[in-house]
Design an enzyme around this catalytic site. Structure first.
Site, PDB file in Angstrom:
ATOM      1  N   ASN A 133       0.866  -1.186   0.000  1.00 48.49           N
ATOM      2  CA  ASN A 133       0.000   0.000   0.000  1.00 48.49           C
ATOM      3  C   ASN A 133       0.903   1.237   0.000  1.00 48.49           C
ATOM      4  OD1 ASN A 133      -1.672   2.142   0.459  1.00 48.49           O
ATOM      5  ND2 ASN A 133      -2.454   1.436   2.439  1.00 48.49           N
ATOM      6  N   GLY A 190       2.240  -2.612   4.771  1.00 48.13           N
ATOM      7  CA  GLY A 190       1.299  -1.535   5.106  1.00 48.13           C
ATOM      8  C   GLY A 190       0.907  -1.650   6.561  1.00 48.13           C
ATOM      9  N   GLY A 191      -0.271  -1.133   6.880  1.00 48.72           N
ATOM     10  CA  GLY A 191      -0.705  -1.104   8.284  1.00 48.72           C
ATOM     11  C   GLY A 191      -1.789  -2.121   8.589  1.00 48.72           C
ATOM     12  N   ASP A 192      -2.505  -1.887   9.689  1.00 48.59           N
ATOM     13  CA  ASP A 192      -3.557  -2.816  10.117  1.00 48.59           C
ATOM     14  C   ASP A 192      -4.695  -2.873   9.087  1.00 48.59           C
ATOM     15  OD1 ASP A 192      -2.268  -3.486  12.476  1.00 48.59           O
ATOM     16  OD2 ASP A 192      -3.092  -1.763  13.536  1.00 48.59           O
ATOM     17  N   SER A 235       0.273   2.903  10.322  1.00 48.27           N
ATOM     18  CA  SER A 235       0.223   3.911  11.377  1.00 48.27           C
ATOM     19  C   SER A 235       0.246   3.297  12.767  1.00 48.27           C
ATOM     20  CB  SER A 235      -1.048   4.749  11.229  1.00 48.27           C
ATOM     21  OG  SER A 235      -1.039   5.399   9.992  1.00 48.27           O
TER      22      SER A 235
END
Ligand SMILES: CCCCCCCCCCCCC/C=C/[C@@H](O)[C@H](COP(=O)(O)O)NC(=O)CCCCC
Ligand SMILES: Nc1ncnc2c1ncn2[C@@H]1O[C@H](COP(=O)(O)OP(=O)(O)O)[C@@H](O)[C@H]1O
Ligand SMILES: [Ca+2]
Length: 594
Positions: A133, A190-192, A235
């Site tokens: 992402n 990427g993140g969650d 993040s």
């Protein structure tokens, strides 16, 4: 079947120091010898943590360099360094260049080490599907993958197919619809939110193939074989932190390379007989829902948007009226307040493996017997709590992250088939601040009179709708939510360009973006006016692993060990450097303890 174990021993040189190298069973070690041939220090590496063996003197970073000296070979392996504050160790790539007395001996070492790798690590991934992402976190995912992760995959002989996403839900749709034959795992950089896309893709596909309806809240879902790997570049990166112990791309890449395997509980969230979403870390209403909704307006701030929104929402001092029902697990058997920690090789989780999948005679501990099969229909066992809450949330694991190193529920287990339900009743602003602050310290956040925590197998929530806000359309409007971002399975699976959290924002360009910012400013004022007014009956939204769900009523159920990650849980200090056989080699669902 017993595999014949490889054994080889010889004298080698490491720089100008003579060593005795020994490959015996599942360990390779080298011992420095003094002038009188006496042993000095020994370094020992489990074969399962050897990344690669290459002829010559090889370097891979910053660039690949090979000096093909005919008597040398280079061993790459996992090296650990300690971290502080209860985190897991950082892994890095260890490299040792050995010189042999002859080319023949060098070739023998390389051959034997490679045979040992094949024998002891049959379940390492060979081919991976990687989704990056480019807009997550600090927008560094592509750089992280190409400079740090790809060279490690290449070194380990892993081939990867890389997809840089162009829209939200692309990764999920790809996994749901495309041919995945030949792939040993799917990876997100990427993140969650990206992890959640892979989670939905993998679970959805597995249920489709097994002919199981995901919408049926009582269905026993089929456990997923395709492993998921996370390279943290988002993040919060909570799922990575809670399953690996640190947010570090190299550590995560090495767990993937050596084929580690960590089962993970998943919570299915249903709204009116329809699957709304799956969650592993947070299904939260009130404070966490409001923070998420607010943070979407400040995405440009990157990860800091959560701190900023957290402060704004805290100042608004909101609470919500509702009813929470839950199906508890016997607190004599397992408790969220037992001060235990789920670490690599966790005994509670491994006993749960037996209970969840084998239910054998040998599985006779009290814990396993008491937690045996249950029916979510057994109404008599449900407990009901009514009140006004600052927030309520359910988490299937500790949900530790850099912002909260102990997490939302420090003693929760990754793979025990239960979740922890936390109810924070309305309290004065100082009380709530104390509660929030304790997430960031070692103090017990549950030791407060307005906080309750229960270990549960299922939960149902019903919050009073706002005065004029009793329909979901109003909720969507007041929280500025797009259809796809709602996690509506029907809308979202179409994969339309506007769906998803970043979708609408990333598509704005030039003039459109400026207009978007103005519009955003207006909506923000409206939103905050609504949020901070004294109209206590207004509704919040659900934060489901960072995705907004605008429902007043939901029901949740924990599915034990539904998915598997390329991870091994958090290694404690004593465990660092101590070897634990990669549990993926067990082929089935089993753990080996260190
Ligand atoms: C005002 C300061 C309050 C400090 C409280 C600290 C509590 C931290 C809790 C962390 C929650 C972890 C659960 C994970 C949620 C993520 O799925 C979600 C999305 O992450 P990402 O895709 O990486 O953006 N993150 C959040 O909802 C952030 C919640 C932060 C609340 C302050
Ligand atoms: N190319 C893209 N454009 C817009 N949104 C995307 C794209 N790729 C993924 N997304 C969405 O972005 C959201 C946030 O991504 P994530 O990687 O979790 O970053 P962060 O941790 O910063 O929120 C996810 O929910 C995902 O669905
Ligand atoms: Ca759990």
């Amino acid at each position: 079947m017993e595999t014949e174990s490889v054994r080889m021993e010889s004298s080698v040189w490491l720089g100008n120091k003579r060593q005795r190298a020994l490959l015996s069973g599942w360990r390779f070690s080298w011992t420095e010898l003094d002038k009188k041939n006496r042993d000095k220090t020994t370094v020992s590496v489990p074969v399962s943590e050897v990344v690669a063996v290459q002829e010559g003197q090889v370097e891979i970073l910053p660039q690949k360099k090979v000096k093909d000296t005919e008597r040398d070979f280079t061993l790459f392996y996992v090296k650990r360094s300690k971290t502080s504050g209860g985190k897991g160790p950082l892994w890095s790539l260890g490299r040792s260049q050995f010189s042999c007395p002859s080319r023949d001996l060098r070739d023998q070492w390389v051959t034997q080490l490679r045979i040992a790798l094949k024998t002891h690590c049959p379940s390492r991934p060979h081919r991976l599907l990687v989704f990056i992402n480019p807009y997550g976190g600090k927008k560094k995912a592509q750089q992280i993958y190409h400079s740090t992760v790809a060279p490690l995959f290449e070194l380990a002989g892993i081939s990867s197919h890389v997809v840089v996403t162009e829209r939200a839900n692309q990764a999920r749709d790809h996994i749901l619809k495309k041919d995945l034959i030949g792939f040993d795992g799917v990876i997100c950089v990427g993140g969650d939110g990206m992890f959640s896309e892979l989670l939905h893709g993998v679970i959805g596909r597995t249920q489709q193939e097994a002919g199981i309806s995901e919408h049926d809240p009582s269905a026993m879902l089929q456990p997923c074989d395709l492993h998921i790997g996370i390279i943290p570049a988002g993040s919060t990166d909570c799922v990575c932190f809670a399953t690996v112990g640190v947010n570090d791309p190299v550590t995560s890449a090495l767990h993937i390379v050596i084929g580690d395997s960590q089962p993970l509980d998943v919570c299915s969230v249903h709204h009116r007989s329809t699957l709304a979403r799956y969650s592993v870390s947070l299904v939260g209403y009130g404070f966490y829902g409001d923070v998420l909704a607010e943070s979407e307006r400040h995405r440009w701030m990157g990860p800091l948007r959560y701190d900023y929104s957290g402060c704004l929402v805290y100042l608004c001092n909101r609470s919500y009226q509702g009813i929470v029902q839950y199906l508890p697990v016997d607190s004599q058997i397992t408790s969220p307040r037992d001060n235990s920690r789920c670490l690599s090789g966790c005994k509670v989780c491994s006993e749960s493996t037996e209970r969840l999948f084998h239910r054998s005679e040998s599985c006779s501990s009290l814990y396993s017997r008491q937690l045996g099969q249950y029916s979510i229909e057994s109404e008599g066992e449900w407990v009901s709590v009514e009140g006004r809450f600052r927030c309520v949330y359910l988490t299937c694991m500790s949900s530790s992250c850099p912002r909260s190193p102990k997490g939302l529920s420090p003693s929760a287990h990754l793979a025990d088939g239960t979740g922890d339900l936390i109810l924070v009743r309305n309290t004065n602003p100082l009380g709530f601040l104390t509660y929030l602050h304790r997430h960031t310290t070692t103090q017990d956040q549950f030791d407060l009179p307005f906080v309750e925590v229960h270990r549960v197998r299922a939960a149902r929530f019903c919050f009073s709708p706002g005065e004029e806000e009793d329909d979901e359309d109003h909720l969507k409007e007041s929280h500025n939510i797009t259809a796809g971002a709602l996690g509506d399975p029907e809308t979202a699976r179409e994969g339309d360009e506007e769906s998803g959290r970043l979708g609408s924002q990333q598509c704005l360009a030039g003039k459109q973006r400026d207009q978007g910012i103005k519009e955003d400013g207006r909506k923000k004022r409206d939103y905050l006016c609504g949020l901070c007014s004294n109209k206590q009956s207004a509704a919040s939204v659900w934060n489901c692993d960072g995705e907004i769900l605008p429902y007043n009523e939901i029901s949740c159920r924990v599915h034990g060990q539904l998915v598997r990650l390329f991870a091994r849980g958090i290694e404690d200090d004593a465990g660092s450097g101590k070897y634990r056989e990669g549990n993926r080699n067990c082929k089935g669902r089993c753990f080996l303890h260190s």
